[in-house]
Design an enzyme around this catalytic site. Structure first.
Site, PDB file in Angstrom:
ATOM      1  N   ASP A  89       0.863  -1.190   0.000  1.00  0.00           N
ATOM      2  CA  ASP A  89       0.000   0.000   0.000  1.00  0.00           C
ATOM      3  C   ASP A  89       0.894   1.232   0.000  1.00  0.00           C
ATOM      4  O   ASP A  89       1.458   1.597   1.037  1.00  0.00           O
ATOM      5  CB  ASP A  89      -0.903   0.025   1.231  1.00  0.00           C
ATOM      6  CG  ASP A  89      -2.037  -0.989   1.164  1.00  0.00           C
ATOM      7  OD1 ASP A  89      -1.925  -1.957   0.381  1.00  0.00           O
ATOM      8  OD2 ASP A  89      -3.022  -0.829   1.910  1.00  0.00           O
ATOM      9  N   LYS A 152      -6.982   3.392  -3.030  1.00  0.00           N
ATOM     10  CA  LYS A 152      -7.343   3.351  -1.605  1.00  0.00           C
ATOM     11  C   LYS A 152      -7.581   4.775  -1.126  1.00  0.00           C
ATOM     12  O   LYS A 152      -6.863   5.702  -1.506  1.00  0.00           O
ATOM     13  CB  LYS A 152      -6.201   2.684  -0.823  1.00  0.00           C
ATOM     14  CG  LYS A 152      -6.358   2.666   0.689  1.00  0.00           C
ATOM     15  CD  LYS A 152      -5.171   1.936   1.315  1.00  0.00           C
ATOM     16  CE  LYS A 152      -5.120   2.113   2.834  1.00  0.00           C
ATOM     17  NZ  LYS A 152      -3.961   1.433   3.430  1.00  0.00           N
ATOM     18  N   LYS A 181     -10.194   0.153  -2.082  1.00  0.00           N
ATOM     19  CA  LYS A 181     -10.056  -0.110  -0.648  1.00  0.00           C
ATOM     20  C   LYS A 181     -10.449   1.144   0.117  1.00  0.00           C
ATOM     21  O   LYS A 181      -9.926   2.230  -0.148  1.00  0.00           O
ATOM     22  CB  LYS A 181      -8.614  -0.509  -0.307  1.00  0.00           C
ATOM     23  CG  LYS A 181      -8.377  -0.719   1.198  1.00  0.00           C
ATOM     24  CD  LYS A 181      -6.964  -1.209   1.468  1.00  0.00           C
ATOM     25  CE  LYS A 181      -6.655  -1.258   2.965  1.00  0.00           C
ATOM     26  NZ  LYS A 181      -5.302  -1.786   3.251  1.00  0.00           N
TER      27      LYS A 181
END
Length: 220
Positions: A89, A152, A181
């Site tokens: 991430d 995300k 996400k």
């Protein structure tokens, strides 16, 4: 898919200890979460505690500001992968994006996706609380151009976390070309399911146990 298998069980506090990571991993096994999400220094530790399970290890990179050099992010990504990370991430360089240096910010994502490869997952954290709607759309297009796997919403350490409006905007931008996400401030079952019903394929939260128990969490 069951809600627990959509959750990245997360611990990213600066004060997190090895004992805390062990607890995180034990909780992930007990509740059968999809992954644990940890800072890169703890990837090896998490892999050890999760040995023999199918729970993934996700490492953040360039966390939480995204403002370090592209080479630093690339090196951190390589180290996390060699330590056993299944997913990365990365935090978008928000400052470059807002400066109009789109190609520089895009090149970072491209280089990290090349490092991660096709068989592992790269998520791009947009940190939506700092972006205008047009900047959010641009960031989503950049992630698609770089062939990232997910966009995300947030680190959980900015001035705000996920919002339903942001997820709707992101979904419109990426369609089915990337997954989404939602993270930051998701603390109860009802809220989590609102995101799932919008089409979110992963939730990042330190409140996963509370969510599954129908309680109200207090974490990020």
């Amino acid at each position: 898919m069951e809600l627990n298998k959509l959750i990245d069980h997360t611990l990213l506090k600066a004060t997190a200890t090895i004992a805390d990571i062990e607890t995180l991993c034990k909780e992930a096994v007990e509740y059968d979460f999809y992954s644990v999400c940890v800072n890169s220094c703890y990837v090896t530790t998490a892999k050890k505690f999760l040995a023999g399970t199918d729970i993934k290890v996700c490492s953040v990179v360039g966390f939480p500001l995204g403002a370090m050099s592209a080479k630093a992010k690339y090196f951190e990504t390589g180290e996390a992968l060699s330590d056993g990370a299944d997913e990365i991430d990365m935090v978008l360089n928000v400052g470059l994006l807002k400066s109009g240096e789109v190609n520089k910010a895009l090149d970072e994502i491209i280089s990290l996706k090349r490092c991660v490869g096709e068989n592992r997952v790269l998520k791009v954290i947009l940190e939506t609380c700092y972006l205008t709607d047009e900047e959010k759309r641009l960031a989503c297009r950049m992630a698609l151009d770089a062939k990232a796997d997910f966009v995300k919403t947030s680190t959980g350490f900015g001035s705000g976390g996920a919002t339903l409006a942001d997820v709707k905007l992101m979904k419109e931008c990426v369609q089915d070309k990337a997954k989404i996400k939602a993270s930051g401030g998701i603390r109860d079952y009802e809220t989590a399911m609102q995101y799932v019903n919008l089409g979110v394929q992963r939730i990042g939260t330190s409140n996963g146990i509370a969510i599954l128990k129908g309680e109200k969490g207090t974490g990020y």
